[in-house]
Enzyme design. Structure first.
Site, PDB file in Angstrom:
ATOM      1  N   LYS A  35      35.871  42.891  34.157  1.00  0.00           N
ATOM      2  CA  LYS A  35      36.729  42.759  32.729  1.00  0.00           C
ATOM      3  C   LYS A  35      35.806  41.947  31.830  1.00  0.00           C
ATOM      4  O   LYS A  35      34.891  41.270  32.299  1.00  0.00           O
ATOM      5  CB  LYS A  35      37.928  42.263  33.234  1.00  0.00           C
ATOM      6  N   ALA A 120      29.498  33.586  37.974  1.00  0.00           N
ATOM      7  CA  ALA A 120      29.789  32.603  36.763  1.00  0.00           C
ATOM      8  C   ALA A 120      29.432  33.294  35.509  1.00  0.00           C
ATOM      9  O   ALA A 120      28.657  33.000  34.485  1.00  0.00           O
ATOM     10  CB  ALA A 120      28.991  31.527  37.062  1.00  0.00           C
ATOM     11  N   ALA A 121      29.804  34.806  35.488  1.00  0.00           N
ATOM     12  CA  ALA A 121      29.206  35.527  34.281  1.00  0.00           C
ATOM     13  C   ALA A 121      30.524  35.769  33.181  1.00  0.00           C
ATOM     14  O   ALA A 121      30.196  36.256  32.166  1.00  0.00           O
ATOM     15  CB  ALA A 121      28.979  36.886  34.888  1.00  0.00           C
ATOM     16  N   GLY A 122      31.685  35.063  33.663  1.00  0.00           N
ATOM     17  CA  GLY A 122      32.733  35.704  32.535  1.00  0.00           C
ATOM     18  C   GLY A 122      33.375  37.085  32.732  1.00  0.00           C
ATOM     19  O   GLY A 122      34.026  37.631  32.014  1.00  0.00           O
ATOM     20  N   LEU A 123      32.877  37.589  33.783  1.00  0.00           N
ATOM     21  CA  LEU A 123      33.421  39.118  34.160  1.00  0.00           C
ATOM     22  C   LEU A 123      34.453  39.303  35.160  1.00  0.00           C
ATOM     23  O   LEU A 123      34.970  40.173  35.630  1.00  0.00           O
ATOM     24  CB  LEU A 123      32.251  39.922  34.688  1.00  0.00           C
ATOM     25  N   GLY A 124      34.829  38.065  35.616  1.00  0.00           N
ATOM     26  CA  GLY A 124      36.238  38.058  36.536  1.00  0.00           C
ATOM     27  C   GLY A 124      36.080  38.715  37.758  1.00  0.00           C
ATOM     28  O   GLY A 124      36.874  38.864  38.492  1.00  0.00           O
ATOM     29  N   GLY A 125      34.720  38.414  38.308  1.00  0.00           N
ATOM     30  CA  GLY A 125      34.311  38.986  39.549  1.00  0.00           C
ATOM     31  C   GLY A 125      35.217  38.418  40.947  1.00  0.00           C
ATOM     32  O   GLY A 125      35.873  39.051  41.589  1.00  0.00           O
ATOM     33  N   GLY A 126      35.334  37.020  40.892  1.00  0.00           N
ATOM     34  CA  GLY A 126      36.028  36.546  41.894  1.00  0.00           C
ATOM     35  C   GLY A 126      37.475  36.828  41.872  1.00  0.00           C
ATOM     36  O   GLY A 126      38.084  36.829  42.751  1.00  0.00           O
ATOM     37  N   SER A 127      38.118  36.598  40.521  1.00  0.00           N
ATOM     38  CA  SER A 127      39.503  37.019  40.612  1.00  0.00           C
ATOM     39  C   SER A 127      39.752  38.465  40.776  1.00  0.00           C
ATOM     40  O   SER A 127      40.755  38.811  41.427  1.00  0.00           O
ATOM     41  CB  SER A 127      40.056  36.918  38.952  1.00  0.00           C
ATOM     42  N   ASP A 160      43.715  34.840  35.873  1.00  0.00           N
ATOM     43  CA  ASP A 160      43.542  35.984  35.502  1.00  0.00           C
ATOM     44  C   ASP A 160      43.352  36.897  36.667  1.00  0.00           C
ATOM     45  O   ASP A 160      43.239  38.461  36.541  1.00  0.00           O
ATOM     46  CB  ASP A 160      42.161  36.435  34.619  1.00  0.00           C
TER      47      ASP A 160
END
Length: 315
Positions: A35, A120-127, A160
């Site tokens: 995202k 740690a990219a702000g792209l929501g990968g873990g979420s 998120d």
């Protein structure tokens, strides 16, 4: 054969997101999308220690891949990225544990996560991985949990995570868990994203802690998110692009001036908007079309080199 017959594709037409799934008997392979935040406005610190915010989420067509299978004992998680833990410190593991407990399922599960999104990219990968784990396991075990129950589990996992239970734009408030799904934005019709990750991450906790040094960013003007949504629904891309905003850029760009140089370059070479996604460190450029986005990415590589992670994606 009966068990295989009971396993259906995930029905995302109703509540759940239209993430591609591949049925494999007692296993599923599912894409886990990223995202971006088209706007992130901080409205102050809450009594519970979190920050009140308003944000506009938009899904992006770049994916991690998750394979879920029934069998074995307990939760077995493997990950293609050795930097990520494979125990209860991983959101995928925690999502699986929460699901199995909530659904009172004694069976074991095997989870294989292949990472494509940077960390740690702000792209929501873990979420996203956590949400897709909930969706996939619910499908794999015959949908024992209602959509409302899945949303409660997602909200407990992270601010998120709930966004990824649907795959469509959304306006969010609270900590990011209060969601208002939205139809596609007319201003972004035919547009494209250029995503650039510089090879280093930014800690979300650090970014929020640093906001105390930037009172204007910490105590933003309410209503900016809904204003942007209105522009995306009624105005053209340049007009809407001028309203994109991220309060967490205040500490991030101060510490990493390279990210400010990225934005200046992208705007100077045709991007309708350039900003950081989430707590960073990914920069988003919004461009009028896919061909223009590809051309901009090539110009960026010529200026800054080819070592950055870059994705050019249709909206």
């Amino acid at each position: 054969a009966r068990r295989r017959a009971r396993l259906r594709r995930i029905n995302f037409e109703c509540l759940l997101a239209p993430v591609c799934g591949k049925r494999m008997g007692v296993a599923l392979e599912i894409q886990s999308p990223g995202k971006v935040n088209l706007l992130l406005n901080i409205l102050g610190r809450r009594p519970d220690g979190f920050h009140e915010l308003e944000t506009v989420f938009h899904p992006v067509q770049v994916f991690d891949h998750l394979r879920l299978a029934r069998g074995g004992s307990g939760i077995q998680l493997r990950c293609s990225d050795p930097r990520l833990p494979t125990d209860a410190r991983n959101l995928v593991y925690r999502a699986a544990a929460m699901f199995l407990k909530a659904a009172a399922i004694p069976d074991g599960v095997r989870l294989d996560l292949r990472k494509n999104l940077p960390l740690a990219a702000g792209l929501g990968g873990g979420s996203s991985n956590a949400a897709i784990t909930l969706l996939g396991l619910n499908e794999l075990f015959g949908e024992p949990l209602t959509p409302e129950h899945l949303h409660r589990l997602a909200a407990a996992l992270g601010s998120d995570v709930s966004f990824f239970l649907r795959r469509q734009p959304a306006l969010a408030g609270g900590r990011g868990e209060r969601l208002e799904p939205l139809p596609p934005f007319p201003a972004l019709r035919g547009a494209a994203f250029v995503l650039i990750h510089p090879g280093f991450g930014i800690s979300t906790a650090w970014a929020y802690q640093q906001l105390a040094r930037f009172p204007d960013a910490l105590n933003g003007r309410p209503g900016r998110a809904r204003q942007l949504v209105a522009l995306l629904q009624t105005a053209d891309l340049p007009t809407a692009g001028a309203a994109f905003y991220n309060a967490l850029e205040a500490p991030a760009l101060a510490k990493y001036p390279l990210l400010a140089l990225f934005q200046e370059f992208l705007r100077a070479h045709g991007a309708a908007a350039a900003l950081m996604s989430g707590s960073g460190s990914t920069t988003i450029a919004v461009v009028s079309g896919l061909a223009a986005a590809r051309a901009l990415a090539e110009k960026f590589k010529a200026r800054f080199g080819a070592s950055n992670w870059i994705a050019v994606l249709p909206v």
